[in-house]
Design an enzyme around this catalytic site. Structure first.
Site, PDB file in Angstrom:
ATOM      1  CB  SER A 171      -0.890   0.023   1.255  1.00 23.38           C
ATOM      2  OG  SER A 171      -1.684  -1.130   1.305  1.00 23.38           O
ATOM      3  CB  THR A 198      -0.665  -8.661 -12.992  1.00 25.09           C
ATOM      4  OG1 THR A 198      -1.153  -8.775 -11.651  1.00 25.09           O
ATOM      5  CG2 THR A 198      -1.687  -9.260 -13.953  1.00 25.09           C
ATOM      6  NE  ARG A 302      -6.244   2.562  -7.204  1.00 29.17           N
ATOM      7  CZ  ARG A 302      -5.710   3.405  -6.343  1.00 29.17           C
ATOM      8  NH1 ARG A 302      -6.276   4.585  -6.149  1.00 29.17           N
ATOM      9  NH2 ARG A 302      -4.620   3.084  -5.665  1.00 29.17           N
ATOM     10  CB  THR A 431     -28.798 -19.507  -4.945  1.00 33.32           C
ATOM     11  OG1 THR A 431     -28.783 -18.178  -4.442  1.00 33.32           O
ATOM     12  CG2 THR A 431     -30.108 -19.757  -5.656  1.00 33.32           C
ATOM     13  CD  GLU A 457      -4.235  -1.316  -9.978  1.00 39.00           C
ATOM     14  OE1 GLU A 457      -4.094  -0.200  -9.437  1.00 39.00           O
ATOM     15  OE2 GLU A 457      -3.423  -1.782 -10.768  1.00 39.00           O
ATOM     16  CG  ASP A 466      -8.264   7.805  -3.768  1.00 38.50           C
ATOM     17  OD1 ASP A 466      -7.408   8.695  -3.891  1.00 38.50           O
ATOM     18  OD2 ASP A 466      -9.021   7.454  -4.700  1.00 38.50           O
ATOM     19  NE  ARG A 470      -5.476  12.483  -5.523  1.00 37.44           N
ATOM     20  CZ  ARG A 470      -4.291  13.063  -5.491  1.00 37.44           C
ATOM     21  NH1 ARG A 470      -3.550  13.025  -4.406  1.00 37.44           N
ATOM     22  NH2 ARG A 470      -3.810  13.682  -6.560  1.00 37.44           N
TER      23      ARG A 470
END
Ligand code: ST9
Ligand code: FAD
Length: 633
Positions: A171, A198, A302, A431, A457, A466, A470
């Site tokens: 992070s 990745t 994201r 289910t 991400e 965030d 932000r």
């Protein structure tokens, strides 16, 4: 029939009847993609997704990739390679790349609707094909040589990675230690270890272009001291032809063994470990602006991760619904005492109906949230296409759209991933009863494959911070105020359509969110003079993120229901072609009204409890959490 069932009709309804995307389709800069072309694309990609793309989903889970470290190669099931190749060969990715690279401009609302289909059928296909979209970054921010490299990435279907994470920097990207030293010829030599990368390697790549964050010698600490380097896996000896030379000093040292999404290669990477073979890189655009440049990639990723999660929930719901319609078990509840009563399909049981409606409301509501966000991106994208920086240069509307998109991204990513994983496990799998636990059905794999979405991400905690610090506080609430005004307008509408109860619930939900914002903002302001006041915010950002996501889902479901009710009452045909005149269309529209009402009565009232929990965080309450000695946990 493979494992995947798409829901193209719903995407068309949202795009055309609710979000009015016919306003942009077929108009500059999207002249080549009109409404008909967009619909054809959706149907064609859905067919690919349900067929050849979905085909390898199970096998590539059961037979994960194996790295041959010495040879620098990886093996994976042939069936997956075929699925990937089918996606590449069909060239739908051209709708996402720059015109200058051979792309066909299409609005993000369409391309994200298409992406949902691929991500639902076989997410790793889309992820391995990310080189195409990465090429946009090189094209927009790169030097002329890097723009040529971007063209090679497209022409040769090269792979690409984003390398931020390191063993001690997850992070906290700014803790990264990978170093960059000037080589004296315009290039840089990188040394360090990157983790969890990745798509670092695949049997179908001739080359991979790594986008690496590293700290130039002498640069400052934190994210601002990082620069973004372009590091090819193999050197390109001729930028015209794409001829490849020697391997660069980038070694894939391991592939992780994971809970899910196994075919996606998650790599440990050693940069410049061998003195004889340095990891040679070039500064992106010859400027030191690494974290801001990387956030161009992160913002797209994201959105991709949120869409992947939402796609999985939709697929899980479709699978659960299909099963429930066939499974006969028990008698109708009104006849529970009668042992001779006829047995019914489980769709007759109120608790199963509750669960199916919850899945439907979230799956379709999250799709609407994703497509609403993408429709905001349409405005930003169209400005960028004219070479305009939306943050600075295209008038207040586009600048506001860019901010609204920024605000919505953590909701798509954070709420999409959290709700999808939870509901896939607690409702979709449930289910199927015990059968859901078996590998004979796809849902257990959906659950495992979707867990990653709340982790990479930026974890949900990071999305929550965030979102508040932000996207709301630093923005002084401008983007939030804009969205809240839209919610208010819908919810206080005077329409005689029998949906006043839903509008009332959305309006109350908006009031609860406003109460949360007020409290959290006051605490943030207080923290300027009493720093520990910020703990009250930190304790609540995840709850606040999820609550706001629920409000927007409720609002968008209401907008869908209003359109559906109008079409039901008037008998008109919608722009998407849906009509109450046929049985199927009528049932679909009734489902829209029911989902909105269900969400309003079942989910939105919880926002009141969320507001009370958040605002109850007085000093004593915060201290009882934050002052607790570690040993007491
Ligand atoms: C990963 C990959 O997990 C997983 C799957 C990959 C899927 C593959 C497919 C990808 C396809 C990609 C294709 C690309 C196509 C692109 C096409 C488009 C052209 N928004 O708050 P500060 C910036 S990868 C924008 O002080 P800290 C900003 O510049 C690993 N910018 O943060 C800011 O400066 P300023 C993912 C933002 O305390 C600067 O950062 N890892 C935003 O220094 C510093 O900001 C993570 O996601 C934003 N929201 O650092 C890490 N936020 O303020 C998660 C920051 O002056 N950790 N900036 O504007 C975080 O996000 C942390 O909060 C942190 C904190 C690192 C930002
Ligand atoms: P940590 O940062 O150690 O977090 C651990 C826990 O602490 C989490 O719950 C987190 O929410 C919490 N936490 C940490 N800091 C804070 C804080 N400040 N406030 C509140 N809570 C906090 N990275 C790349 O660079 N490129 C890739 O391609 C890539 N692909 C990935 C693929 C997979 C399959 C995986 C598992 C990871 C991938 N990653 C990639 C890395 C991924 O982005 C990180 O795992 C993620 O950012 C979290 O970092 P971490 O694992 O170190 O967790």
């Amino acid at each position: 029939m493979g494992h995947y069932r798409s829901n193209v009709r719903d995407a068309e309804f949202v795009l055309l009847d609710v979000l009015g995307r016919q306003e942009v389709l077929g108009k500059a800069p999207y002249e080549e993609v009109d409404v008909e072309t967009a619909r054809e694309a959706l149907h064609a990609v859905a067919e690919l997704a349900e067929g050849p793309l979905a085909e390898s989903y199970t096998e590539s889970d059961r037979t994960p990739p194996v790295l041959d470290r010495a040879a620098g190669t990886v093996s994976m099931p042939e069936s997956f390679v075929r699925s990937y190749q089918t996606w590449v060969d069909n060239e739908w990715w051209r709708l996402e790349i720059e015109e200058g690279l051979g792309g066909t401009p299409a609005p993000p609302s369409l391309t994200w609707a298409l992406s949902e289909l691929v991500l639902g059928a076989n997410p790793a296909v889309k992820m391995f094909a990310a080189g195409y979209t990465f090429s946009n970054v090189l094209f927009r921010l790169g030097t002329p040589e890097q723009q040529q490299l971007a063209q090679l990435m497209v022409d040769h279907a090269w792979g690409a990675t984003m390398m931020l994470t390191e063993p001690d920097a997850g992070s906290d990207v700014g803790a990264g230690r990978t170093k960059a030293v000037k080589a004296g010829d315009g290039s840089w030599h990188l040394t360090g270890t990157k983790r969890f990368i990745t798509s670092g390697i695949a049997p179908f790549y001739d080359n991979v272009v790594h986008f690496v964050l590293a700290r130039p010698e002498g640069a400052g600490p934190g994210t601002k001291g990082l620069s973004l380097f372009i590091v090819p896996q193999r050197h390109v000896t001729d930028l015209e032809t794409g001829e490849l030379g020697e391997e660069n000093g980038v070694e894939i040292t391991a592939i992780e063994h994971k809970m899910g999404l196994k075919v996606s290669t998650t790599c440990e990477v050693a940069l410049g470990e061998d003195d004889a073979r340095p990891a040679v890189g070039w500064l992106l655009g010859e400027v030191h602006d690494g974290i801001a440049q990387m956030f161009r990639v992160i913002e797209y990723a994201r959105m991709l991760v949120g869409t992947k999660a939402i796609a999985a929930l939709s697929a899980g719901y479709q699978a659960a619904l299909g099963y429930a319609k066939d499974r006969v078990q028990g008698a109708d509840l009104t006849q529970m005492a009668d042992k001779n009563a006829p047995r019914v399909t489980i769709t007759a049981h109120p608790d199963v109906r509750r669960s199916l409606l919850l899945q439907k409301a979230y799956a379709e509501g999250l799709r609407a949230l994703m497509l609403y966000t993408a429709s905001v991106q349409d405005q930003v994208h169209a400005a960028q296409d004219r070479g305009i920086d939306p943050d600075t240069g295209d008038g207040p509307d586009v600048a506001l759209a860019a901010k609204v998109n920024d605000l919505l991204l953590p909701l798509v990513k954070g709420c999409g991933s959290e709700r999808a994983f939870t509901l896939l496990g607690t409702e979709s799998l449930q289910t199927l009863g015990g059968s859901g636990f078996l590998q004979d059905y796809p849902i257990e794999q959906y659950v495992r494959d979707a867990k990653i979405d709340s982790l990479y991400e930026g974890t949900t905690a990071i999305q929550g911070q965030d979102f508040f610090f932000r996207k709301i506080l630093r923005d002084r609430g401008q983007a939030l105020g804009h969205v809240a005004a839209q919610v208010q307008q819908t919810a206080s509408g005077q329409v005689d359509d029998g949906l006043d109860d839903v509008r009332g619930a959305v309006l109350r939900g908006l009031g609860e969110i406003n109460g949360m914002v007020e409290f959290l903002t006051a605490k943030a302001v207080e923290s300027q003079t009493r720093p520990e006041a910020v703990y009250a915010v930190g304790l609540s950002t995840t709850r606040f993120l999820l609550a706001t996501g629920d409000l927007l889902i409720g609002w968008l479901l209401l907008r869908e229901a209003e359109v559906a009710k109008r079409l039901l009452d008037s008998g008109e045909r919608g722009v998407s072609g849906v009509s109450a005149a046929d049985d199927d269309g009528r049932a679909y529209l009734q489902g829209k009204v029911a989902a909105a009402r269900f969400f309003a009565t079942e989910v939105l009232p919880r926002l009141g409890a969320d507001r009370r929990t958040i605002t109850a965080a007085d000093d004593g309450q915060v201290a009882s959490v934050m002052d607790l000695p570690e040993a007491a946990f």
